[in-house]
Design an enzyme around this catalytic site. Structure first.
Site, short mmCIF file in Angstrom:
data_model
loop_
_atom_site.label_atom_id
_atom_site.label_comp_id
_atom_site.label_asym_id
_atom_site.label_seq_id
_atom_site.Cartn_x
_atom_site.Cartn_y
_atom_site.Cartn_z
CB SER A 252 40.20 39.51 36.03
OG SER A 252 39.98 40.32 34.90
CE LYS A 299 33.53 41.22 27.51
NZ LYS A 299 34.34 42.44 27.32
CG ASN A 320 31.91 44.18 31.75
OD1 ASN A 320 30.93 44.83 32.12
ND2 ASN A 320 33.14 44.47 32.11
CB ALA A 369 35.22 43.88 23.55
CE1 TYR A 460 45.55 40.95 30.99
CE2 TYR A 460 43.56 41.85 30.00
CZ TYR A 460 44.18 40.93 30.82
OH TYR A 460 43.43 39.97 31.46
#
Length: 527
Positions: A252, A299, A320, A369, A460
């Site tokens: 990020s 979250k 988020n 998530a 990822y």
């Protein structure tokens, strides 16, 4: 706000090795610290030559083991080594050490007099390698015995709360020179935000020697100067970031800082690890964040600290993205739209289909998530099933969205077979793991793929988790979470940009609209 310097710590075994490192990073740094305690014994006898060879201001440091260094000999030999390095001052001050680091309890008047006579500034340092320091400003004042010394305090925080205290204490510094930093896994914000802390410099390590000072939590100078734009941080810089724990892997900052640089926005986006949502919230308030991203495992917990949340957060029960609006903190969820966009793109590329209406989807995991993904699947018309080790948690979240549920074990095979058009993995299992699939890194290690499933893993990094590798080897079409990260980050960026309108003249708001359009075009998303 003071302009801080980037200092490169040199921990090579030879002077030649250190000089090679300096040449590699010279464009990113302002000065270097020669860590004599890392040098081979014969090399230590040559340190007097180093300032003339390196051609950049240099700190002379011989750090003892008790202060986090490697020098094991006694204080007598260390004193002699200091004297040898400072002796025979050159009339050209650039050929002398610009600074020397003496610990608080190292008082040798002859060395102090020599340093002052030769124009070498003394850094008077105090280190606590195990514990935080609460009264930092008081400690700095104790070290500041004369106007010729720069006091330094470095400590090991036990959590983000201790770093928050550092920022609060630093607000008491006015018009003085000092060095302050928090070490370890929680300390990175203190290194990036040295200018905000009114810290004279920020210590860094070269990437190739980072393990030498691993416990200190140094950033490398290139990353600090380019991705975090250290030298550009000023009083008008807007601060954003991402929090979570352990937050060992996140792209990020690279994504957000890259786009903010493209848009020529005076802002910065940093990671800040936090073991609780409360610590993250308190840190953001103290430092003056305008917004931040929230990831595993905060979250859900973060919602209780916010002033208000949008409709998606109310429906999903997970947040988020946090945006500050004046004194209010508003929660948003961009995971759901990010996932929906990424999943449809994956399905279209794999099968040519434009929709997942009626598709049977297994969702692995029942965390924050997972909530956003279930919301997206419901919106897209899919038929989902939540599988989780704690079956009650799976039931609770599944019933919220009208989906089926089940446990997550070898007995779950029939349930996954029933919902096997698409399998979505939402847990942290497999993150940063490139080993073969096993019970520890693959949440459905017991399931045998037929090759017909579409398999999506929100992780990822690595690019292919053990689960994805196994699915791919079985003939399945696979996709990782990189596109989801990009699309949800895009929406976050739009929210961050919107925060500028609170203090932006009306005539400049069209520029912000253009910025938003630029972002959407850069990701190929139609408005």
């Amino acid at each position: 706000m003071s302009k801080s310097l980037i200092c490169l710590c040199l921990t090579g075994q030879t002077l030649e090795e250190d000089l090679e490192i300096v040449e590699k990073y010279r464009q990113y740094i302002d000065l270097v610290e020669l860590r004599v305690d890392f040098l081979l014994e014969d090399e230590r006898l040559r340190v007097r030559e180093f300032p003339a060879l390196v051609r950049i201001p240099c700190i002379l440091t011989i750090r003892r083991v008790c202060d986090g260094g490697k020098y094991e000999e006694g204080e007598g030999s260390r004193t002699t080594l200091f004297a040898r390095a400072l002796a025979f001052a050159d009339s050209d001050s650039r050929k002398n050490f610009a600074y020397v680091d003496f610990e608080e309890d190292f008082r040798v008047p002859s060395l102090e007099d020599a340093a002052l006579a030769f124009g070498t500034k003394i850094i008077r340092s105090f280190h606590d390698m195990k514990n935080p320091i609460k009264n930092i400003s008081e400690k700095i004042n104790q070290l500041r015995l004369t106007g010729y010394e720069i006091p330094k305090v470095a400590f090991m925080p036990h959590g983000l709360e201790d770093v928050t205290n550092l920022f609060a204490e630093a607000s008491k510094f006015h018009g003085t020179e000092q060095i302050v930093c928090a070490m370890g896994e929680f300390g990175l914000p203190s290194r990036i935000f040295a200018p905000i802390l009114n810290s004279y410099l920020s210590y860094t390590s070269p990437a190739e020697l980072s393990t030498n000072l691993l416990e200190l939590g140094h950033c490398d100078p290139k990353t600090l100067d380019t991705m975090y734009r250290f030298h550009s941080i000023g009083s008008s810089t807007r601060i954003f970031g991402i929090t979570g724990y352990p937050l060992k892997v996140t792209s990020s900052p690279k994504l957000h800082n890259g786009q903010q640089k493209n848009l020529m926005i005076d802002s910065i986006y940093i990671p800040f690890r936090s073991q609780s949502a409360k610590e993250a919230f308190d840190f953001a308030k103290t430092v003056g964040f305008f917004g931040y991203s929230v990831t595993i495992p905060h979250k859900e917990e973060i919602i209780s600290y916010l002033t208000d949340v949008d409709e998606k957060v109310k429906e999903i029960g997970a947040c988020n993205t946090v945006i500050r609006e004046g004194n209010n903190w508003i929660g948003h969820n961009t995971d759901c739209t990010g996932f929906a966009t990424a999943l449809l793109e994956f399905v279209k590329k794999s099968t040519g289909e434009q929709s997942i209406q009626g598709k049977k989807v297994s969702v692995i995991g029942a965390g924050g998530a997972s909530r956003a993904i279930l919301y997206a699947l419901k919106t897209l018309g899919a038929d989902g099933c939540v599988l989780n080790r704690t079956i009650m948690k799976a039931q609770k979240i599944a019933e919220k969205f009208g989906f089926s549920w089940g446990g997550l074990s070898a007995e779950s095979v029939s349930k996954i077979n029933e919902y096997s058009d698409i399998i979505v993995q939402t847990t942290s299992k497999g993150m940063g793991d490139s080993n073969p699939s096993d019970e520890l890194n693959d949440p459905i290690w017991f399931y045998e793929f037929s090759g017909k499933e579409l398999v999506y893993d929100i992780i990822y990094e690595p690019e292919e988790t053990p689960l994805l590798k196994r699915a791919k080897d079985s003939g399945c079409k696979i996709c990782n979470g990189w596109t989801m990260l990009q699309y949800q980050a895009l929406e976050q960026m739009e929210l961050f940009l919107k925060s500028y309108t609170d203090s932006t003249p009306q005539r400049d708001r069209t520029a912000i609209i253009r910025m938003t359009n630029f972002l959407r075009n850069s990701y190929g998303i139609n408005q």
